[in-house]
Structures are given as structure tokens and as C-alpha cells.
Write an enzyme that holds these catalytic residues in place. Structure first.
Site, PDB file in Angstrom:
ATOM      1  N   HIS A 104      31.026  34.559  35.038  1.00  0.00           N
ATOM      2  CA  HIS A 104      31.094  33.736  34.980  1.00  0.00           C
ATOM      3  C   HIS A 104      30.619  32.549  35.685  1.00  0.00           C
ATOM      4  O   HIS A 104      30.818  32.826  36.908  1.00  0.00           O
ATOM      5  CB  HIS A 104      32.726  32.850  33.810  1.00  0.00           C
ATOM      6  CG  HIS A 104      33.816  33.785  35.554  1.00  0.00           C
ATOM      7  ND1 HIS A 104      34.495  33.316  35.218  1.00  0.00           N
ATOM      8  CD2 HIS A 104      33.822  31.906  35.619  1.00  0.00           C
ATOM      9  CE1 HIS A 104      35.622  32.780  36.811  1.00  0.00           C
ATOM     10  NE2 HIS A 104      34.990  31.885  36.941  1.00  0.00           N
ATOM     11  N   HIS A 168      30.498  33.936  39.380  1.00  0.00           N
ATOM     12  CA  HIS A 168      32.018  35.079  39.672  1.00  0.00           C
ATOM     13  C   HIS A 168      31.591  36.237  39.397  1.00  0.00           C
ATOM     14  O   HIS A 168      30.957  36.341  38.548  1.00  0.00           O
ATOM     15  CB  HIS A 168      33.326  34.397  38.945  1.00  0.00           C
ATOM     16  CG  HIS A 168      34.096  35.333  38.899  1.00  0.00           C
ATOM     17  ND1 HIS A 168      35.088  35.864  38.113  1.00  0.00           N
ATOM     18  CD2 HIS A 168      34.337  36.280  40.001  1.00  0.00           C
ATOM     19  CE1 HIS A 168      35.324  36.996  38.131  1.00  0.00           C
ATOM     20  NE2 HIS A 168      35.081  37.407  39.428  1.00  0.00           N
TER      21      HIS A 168
END
Length: 889
Positions: A104, A168
Site C-alpha cells: 500500500h 509499504h
């Protein structure tokens, strides 16, 4: 007396020093050449981070500069400076990432990133100041789309100067070939002002505890909304592994309206609301996170590590540009009893397919199991310090031993924090870092796990301490002053709502006659009702309230002036040779004027475009009385916009409210003269001003000489409530209502009293005073009427200084010293709140020592003092009144 950001973004042409000329985009590229990071040759299509679109629009391509994550669950951050100093607006986002490599992404806006490197481990932080989340993308999640005309405000004096991208990388198996990643997001920006500004409202629990083995645990958050209307269009939920469902609602008049409901195990991007939801002043925002403690062997707390939990609901909204606030927070549960009626759906988990499950920033269950032995180890010596309540030790452990971290005395842990939103945003910034225990991702695993446990406990203690610091409302800093001769405290200024005189408005110099009434017409023009060369004094009436100066004739000048709200130019005038002593003025939804004359004892309906005279007259000329056909010095009129019902406050020598049909037929009346020093509901001593609250079917009355406001149901005439504050003093002259807010002005203090004459802003839902204001030019003597527009502009007319003031909302940050229970503290308030480094926050508060909360000195502070100019002027006759004259036909 009547009651108004980023997908692809760079300027093709940018304003230079001259506002009429443009400079070429080349100068922009030259200026920001050093600020743009070089991209890896493997990252195709990203060599131009600034992309012109047209003369007003440009794009920013915010990408990782060719990175290779070396281990799973790596968090990299990078920043890009906004390439223009002028205000701009992000109007679209386009993700540039593949779910095969990126788990994400989050995009933040701030004024200073945590690092100046081309990229860095996000453990070091995202921003050194506030970090407002603008965008979130997760694999398998839908893209975020802003409605037309909506943008995130950046740049300029108040907007963010930098964008910080956090990526991430979950499973790094895709990087076995050592290719370099350039994932990111493209922003579309425009310099064209957007009518609607987007913002973020964060609802976050800071003190939830999930007992081990507990099957269902509810974490509830609720706050009263205290700002201009916001319109919700998207939401994002966030928990760690134990979260089952998160739901958010608006609660209005007991009715629950769903904002959003989602499983936090699904991709945690922003999801559009199914139906648009508006939130107005006084509404309750409520959220519930449902957890399970099954599978855990010890209690789980709120924190940032894999074994902790979080309960967050992000609400993306837009507001009108002139009232926009970019970031608001709620971290409490101010209405726990309300959750007894929460819809059952809030506790029903949402089924999640295994291929859609979201991973949570080191939240994999295997990692949790790895940490269990460590969780059961004895405390280290460092941790023991934290148990002693030493807040400085806690801050030091969280923020590091730095000169900007101030010692906080361990024996004063419950001192109120006056800028909660700064604390909360910093907490949000801290706990969003991926694994706070690891200061360097390349250190050994044992050292990493040990630090993770230590920092987890620090955060737990931090949250528990902050829960004792926060004030009783979300984002509320209350300014309080002691009441004369009493030990109680009354709230005077709550939240960011502050009125100040519009010093550039020339209307203060109009100087008509005694200003008795002010109102706003359907075009939002100011309308003034004044007395010309006539004056109300002790010689105006006899003991039976018969006007004694009829020989002067009617006022020979126009008594009704239509004023341009911007430049105070007189647009229109009327009312010549009609009135003797003008008093109340209101304007109905069709633009008709409703006025009262206390000398004539009559009410008039006037068409401003009809010069032939009144179109309706109530009462008998020069005949005071108290029956269905007479008034005795009527004061004000209110016309229901829905039913057309006419309400008249009557008045100085009657103590009643009279209702008429739209055609002027008598319907009913209620009220009686006050008896004794503690008047009962429905008793009046000079009902002086009226304000309708149409959506609640209420009529509020300024009960002038009783110093209170009474509200009644318009259908049954049933008493609803009284609003009364010591700071009103003995009089409330006038009131005005706009959705959610009630405005009022009081009278001059009686001899020996200390409450000054001033204006008030109140939360209508609970009657709480949220602001008090006064003029800068001249001073209030007898502020006789008040009117507020829905944009928050307020006008006040004074019957003694013959002056009209204009007040507007301000965004000026206030920094003042406030005395609370004998302790001097510093207070910071203003719009545009966000996260502030905790060390900087305390260290920057002038007068705090590094040894504790103790004030070094109160001298030289800017503590406000009330000014008493001691001026005297004659009021309208308000001595104890003789009995009204008998009814006359």
C-alpha cells in the site's frame, strides 16, 4: 432582529512579481532542479516529475527513486517540494504501482519532511511538523476520486509545502531479480481556486484495551462536531489483525446515518460513501471498531507494533472554501450512552475472501507468535522509569534526548493540554511508523525485537497519559475566566470559532439615527432600521405608555437603508414619513420587511419594491393595549418560512408572544409577566427579540430584563429550554440564529456589576458559549440588534452610538495566557491544526521551564484584560413598569 489534490501537476505559466504577467515553465524547472530527485534509468517514464498541462494546470509525478527493499515489510519514504509558492489545489490522483510489488501507499502533506535524503526508512518519521494524509492506495482497492470542484489546498500561506510518499513493500519476492522500483502517485494540480476544499477528519481511539480471549470488544469514539458544514464523500478504516469491522455514523436528533462500514482486513484505501452525508454544527460523529481477543494470551493495547492494535476511521470531506479546515480529530467518546442505539450492523463482521486479506505493517500472526516469549520477559531498567509517571522520560524515549524536548514534572500528569490536536496528530504520526522499536532496519533481529517491545510499552503508557490530558471535547481548547466573586468557571471560547471586527468595512461610519434593527435580505444585503432625528428617552411616553411627542410628526427621512455588505454603499432607502419610534426589523423569505414601531404600537409588513405603503398593518395606531387587536410597544417579528405564521414579541409593557396567520388573523398568545427574582418558564420581562429555528420548529425569545433566552415549540407553545449564562449579566437584548449557532448581545452592566457588554456565539445544541467578541473601532454602548448570515458574518446595530459593526470569522492564531484554577498556562488556538513534534510543542511554549509545568513569570504576558471605559449613556426607558393600561377598542 432577524437571523449566513494531486495526479499530474506543474504550472505551464506561473505568476511572477507582476500579477498580470506569466513566466515560462523553464524558470520553474530551473528553480526546482535541485529539489527533484534523479530517477534510476530503469524507471521509465519518470524523468519529468513536473509536467505542464495548460496555463493553469500541471502534474507532479511523485515516485520512489529506484529503490530495492531488502526485507519484507519495508517502509520507504520520499519527499517532493511543491514547485510553486502560490496556492494550488490537488484535484486528482493516479496510482503508479503494481500490487505485485507494493502492498500500500500513503501520501502526506506537510511543511517539512523528516529527512532531506532522496528516500529514507519511514521509521525516521514522515514529517517534522503536522502530517495530513491526502491519499491512500492499497492493492485490489478502488482509486480515490475527488468530486468535481473539490481540491486539497496546498502551498500559499497555509497549505502544505511538501508531499511525502510512504510506500509499504510487503512481500519482496518480486525483487529477487534486484530490479529497482519507482512506484508512486501522479497528482493533477491547478492554480484555479476551487469552490470546495477537501480535508480529513480522523477518529481514533487512544485507550482501548482488548482483554485476552475476549470474543467481542467494542471500541467507541464520538465527538460533537463544532464547525461549518462538511460534506463526506469517502472514508478509510484502519485496525491491525484483531479488527473485524469499523463503522462510522452521523447522529442527528437521535437518527443514525451511515458514513461508512468496512472490514479493516480488506485493502485499506479510501472507499466512496454510498450516499452523500452532510455534517452540521452540533451533530454527533460516532465510530465503532469491533475487535476480538481470541488467540491472544495477554491484553492488547493501542500502539504501533505488530502485537498492538489501532482503531482509526478517516473521513474525507469537503467544505466551502471560505470556511475550510484541512484537518480535524476526535479521540474521545463524549456520548457513550448514545451507542445503546447504534445500528446492529455495526457489530456484524464483513466476510472477507482469503485473497483479499490486508496485511498490516508487521502485523502478521507469525511475527506476533515470535514476540510472545519476549512479551513475558521481566521489565528492563529503562522501562521502570516510565512507571513512575515521569512524562519527560516518556517523551525522551519516544522522541529522543534533544534540546527541544522539555521536561514535564512527573507530579503534574493531569495538567490540561491546551492544544490537543497537536498532541493527537503527533501520536498519529508516531504510531503510523512501521515498527517504532527499530531505529535502523539493518540492525540485528534480536535488538530489533527488544526495542519493539520497549517502544510498544512506551506508546501504551503515552496513550494512557494523554487520555488524562485531553479536554472533554474533540479539538476543543476552552478559554475560561473567573466569575466575579465566585469560584466557578464559565467557558467563553471553545474551539477555533472566533469573531473579529472587519476593520476594513466603512459601514461603521454611516452614522444614521438610533439603530434599532438590522436584518439581511435574500440577496444578503444588510438592511438597517433607524430613528433618524427622533430619540427614545424618558419623556417619550406617559405612565400609560401613550406616546407624548406626536407633535414632532413622523420621521421625515428614510428610516430603512439597504447597505452593500462589502463597501457599505447605500443601495436603496425607504420608510420616510411613516414611523415615529422604529424598533424591530426582520425580513421574510420573500424579501418583505416586517417592522415594529413602539410609539405607534403597531407592526407593519412592507414590500421594498412597493412605494404605496404597508401591505399589512397589525395593531391600532397610537393605542397601547393587550387584547387581540392591540399591542403595547411591540419589539420584534418573526415569520415562519414554512407556514407563514407571524410571531410578534409584545413587548415593553406586555409580556407575551402573539401568533397571527399569514393574513394577519389572531391565532393565539402565550406568556405572562415575571414574578419575583426567579422567573418561571414562559414568564417575560420585556421579550425583546425573536429567532426562529425552523428545522426544529422552535421559536427563541430574548427575555431582555431577565437576562436569558427562552425557546418554545411553535406548534404546542411548550417551553423547551432556557439559555442563561452569568456572562450575559442582567440583560439579553437580541438574538440571531443560523444552522447550529445562536448569536446574542447583552446590555451595559448595572452599577456594581462587572459583566461587560459584548457579543456571544453559542452552540445551539447545548447552549455552550463558544466565542465572545467586541468591536475595535468605537465601543458597544447599547447594542440593540444582531443578525448573522450563514457564512458567519455578523452585523450589530447600536441604538446609542448610532453605529453598525460588521464582524467576520478569523483564522488568526491566538496565543494567550489563561488563568485556570489559580494556575497560569499558555493556550494556542487557531485553524489548520495538525501534528506538532511533542518536544517542540512544549519547548516552544514561552514560560515553561525544563523542570516542570511551573510558570517562570506571568509578567509581560498577553493575558487579556477587560476594558471599562466607564462611559454612560441613556438607555431606553426600562425602569420598573407600571401596570399596562386597560384594553381599549
Amino acid at each position: 432582529m432577524a437571523g449566513r489534490v494531486p495526479s499530474l501537476l506543474v504550472l505551464l505559466l506561473v505568476f511572477p512579481s507582476s500579477c498580470l504577467a506569466f513566466r515560462s515553465p523553464l524558470s520553474v524547472f530551473k528553480r526546482f532542479k535541485e529539489a527533484t530527485r534523479p530517477f534510476s534509468s530503469e524507471c521509465l517514464g519518470t524523468t519529468r516529475p513536473i509536467i505542464p498541462i495548460d496555463s493553469s494546470d500541471f502534474a507532479l509525478d511523485i515516485r520512489m527513486p529506484g529503490v530495492i527493499p531488502k526485507q519484507s515489510d519495508t517502509y520507504f519514504c520520499m519527499s517532493m517540494r511543491l514547485p510553486v509558492d502560490e496556492e494550488a489545489f490537488v484535484i486528482d490522483f493516479k496510482p503508479r504501482a503494481s500490487m505485485d510489488t507494493v502492498h500500500h501507499m500513503l501520501l502526506f502533506g506537510c511543511n517539512m519532511p523528516s529527512s532531506t535524503g532522496s528516500y529514507w526508512f519511514c521509521d525516521e518519521g514522515t514529517c517534522t511538523d503536522k502530517a495530513n494524509i491526502l491519499y491512500a492506495w492499497a492493492r485490489n482497492a478502488p482509486p480515490t476520486r475527488l468530486p468535481k470542484g473539490v481540491g486539497f489546498r496546498v502551498g500559499g500561506e497555509t497549505g502544505s509545502k511538501y508531499f511525502v510518499l510512504q510506500v509499504h513493500y510487503g512481500d519482496i519476492s518480486a525483487f529477487r531479480d534486484n530490479h529497482k522500483d519507482c512506484s508512486g502517485v501522479s497528482l493533477h494540480l491547478t492554480r484555479l481556486p476551487q469552490p470546495l476544499i477537501a480535508g480529513m477528519y480522523l477518529m481514533m481511539s487512544v485507550d482501548t484495551v482488548i482483554p485476552a480471549g475476549e470474543k467481542v470488544v467494542n471500541s467507541d469514539i464520538s465527538c460533537h462536531y463544532k464547525n461549518y458544514p462538511m460534506h463526506v464523500f469517502a472514508y478509510r478504516v484502519h485496525t491491525h489483525h484483531l479488527g473485524k469491522v469499523v463503522s462510522g455514523y452521523r447522529v442527528r436528533n437521535g437518527q443514525w446515518t451511515l458514513i461508512g462500514r468496512q472490514s479493516p482486513q480488506l485493502p485499506q484505501a479510501f472507499y466512496p460513501v454510498e450516499h452523500p452525508v452532510d455534517v452540521s454544527f452540533g451533530d454527533l460523529l460516532a465510530a465503532r471498531c469491533v475487535f476480538t481477543g481470541e488467540g491472544r494470551t495477554e491484553a492488547t493495547h493501542i500502539g504501533g507494533t505488530s502485537s498492538d492494535e489501532m482503531c482509526n476511521l478517516y473521513i474525507m470531506y469537503y467544505m466551502e472554501a471560505k470556511h475550510a479546515v484541512s484537518f480535524m480529530t476526535c479521540t474521545q467518546n463524549v456520548a457513550p450512552d448514545t451507542f445503546r442505539t447504534i445500528p446492529p450492523e455495526a457489530n456484524i463482521p464483513i466476510p472477507v475472501k482469503s485473497d483479499m486479506v490486508m496485511m498490516h505493517e508487521h502485523h502478521k500472526e507469525t511475527e506476533y507468535k515470535d514476540k510472545i516469549p519476549l512479551l513475558q520477559q521481566p521489565k528492563r531498567e529503562e522501562e521502570e522509569v516510565l512507571d513512575q509517571g515521569d512524562f519527560y522520560s516518556l517523551l525522551s524515549k519516544l522522541l529522543g534526548e534533544r534540546e527541544d524536548v522539555v521536561h514535564v514534572h512527573k507530579y503534574n500528569p493531569t495538567e490540561k493540554a491546551e492544544s490537543e490536536s497537536d498532541l493527537v496528530a503527533e501520536i498519529a504520526n508516531v504510531v503510523q511508523k512501521k515498527d517504532l522499536g527499530r531505529s535502523d532496519a539493518r540492525e540485528g533481529a534480536e535488538h530489533e525485537r527488544g526495542n519493539a517491545i520497549l517502544v510498544r510499552d512506551r506508546i501504551h503508557k503515552f496513550h494512557r497519559l494523554v487520555s488524562t490530558l485531553r479536554p472533554p471535547e474533540s479539538r476543543v481548547s476552552s478559554l475560561q475566566q473567573p466569575l466575579p466573586g465566585e469560584g466557578t468557571w464559565e467557558p467563553e471560547h471553545t474551539g477555533d470559532f472566533h469573531m473579529e471586527e472587519a476593520l476594513d468595512w466603512p459601514g461603521v461610519y454611516l452614522l444614521p439615527g438610533q439603530v434599532s434593527g438590522v436584518a439581511l435580505d435574500p440577496k444578503n444585503n444588510l438592511v438597517i432600521f433607524h430613528r433618524g432625528d427622533h430619540v427614545w428617552n424618558g419623556n417619550s411616553f406617559d405612565s400609560k405608555f401613550v406616546y407624548q411627542q406626536i407633535g414632532l410628526g413622523p420621521i421625515e427621512e428614510d428610516t430603512i437603508l439597504v447597505i452593500d455588505p462589502n463597501n457599505a454603499a447605500v443601495l436603496q432607502s425607504s420608510g420616510k414619513n411613516l414611523f415615529y419610534l422604529p424598533h424591530g426589523l426582520s425580513i421574510d423569505k420573500d424579501g418583505n420587511y416586517w417592522v415594529t414601531d413602539v410609539a405607534l404600537h403597531q407592526v407593519f409588513k412592507l414590500d421594498p419594491n412597493n412605494k404605496e405603503g404597508p401591505i399589512l398593518i397589525l395593531g391600532r395606531s397610537m393605542q397601547p393595549g393587550s387584547d387581540q387587536n392591540h399591542f403595547c410597544q411591540p419589539t420584534d417579528v418573526a415569520v415562519d418560512p414554512g407556514t407563514g405564521a407571524i410571531y410578534v414579541s409584545d413587548g415593553y409593557c406586555n409580556s407575551r408572544i402573539v401568533q397571527f396567520s399569514p393574513s394577519g388573523e389572531f391565532i393565539t398568545q402565550w406568556g405572562e409577566e415575571s414574578s419575583g427574582s426567579s422567573p418561571l418558564p414562559g414568564q417575560f420581562t420585556v421579550p425583546h427579540s425573536l429567532a426562529l429555528v425552523p428545522h426544529l420548529s422552535q421559536l427563541c425569545v430574548a427575555d431582555r430584563e431577565n437576562g436569558r433566552i427562552q425557546c418554545f415549540k411553535t406548534d404546542t407553545k411548550e417551553f423547551v429550554r432556557e439559555i442563561k449564562h452569568s456572562s450575559f449579566g442582567r440583560n439579553v437584548f437580541a438574538i440571531s440564529y443560523i444552522p447550529g449557532l445562536l448569536f446574542a448581545v447583552n446590555g451595559k452592566p448595572h452599577f456594581g456589576d462587572q459583566e461587560p457588554v459584548q457579543g456571544f456565539v453559542m452552540n445551539f445544541s447545548n447552549g455552550e458559549i463558544i466565542d465572545i467578541f467586541k468591536p475595535v473601532r468605537k465601543h458597544f454602548d447599547m447594542p440593540h440588534d444582531i443578525v448573522a448570515s450563514e457564512d458567519g458574518t455578523v452585523y450589530i446595530g447600536d441604538a446609542h452610538t448610532n453605529t453598525v459593526w460588521k464582524f467576520t470569522l478569523t483564522e488568526k492564531v491566538e496565543h494567550r495566557s489563561v488563568k485556570k484554577a489559580g494556575i497560569e498556562v499558555q493556550e494556542i488556538k487557531g485553524k489548520g491544526s495538525g501534528g506538532l513534534n511533542l518536544g517542540n510543542f512544549f519547548a516552544s511554549r514561552k514560560g515553561y521551564s525544563r523542570k516542570g509545568f511551573d510558570r517562570l513569570s506571568t509578567e509581560g504576558s498577553d493575558q487579556e484584560k477587560e476594558e471599562d471605559d466607564g462611559s454612560e449613556s441613556e438607555e431606553e426607558y426600562s425602569a420598573p413598569l407600571p401596570a399596562p393600561a386597560p384594553s381599549s377598542s
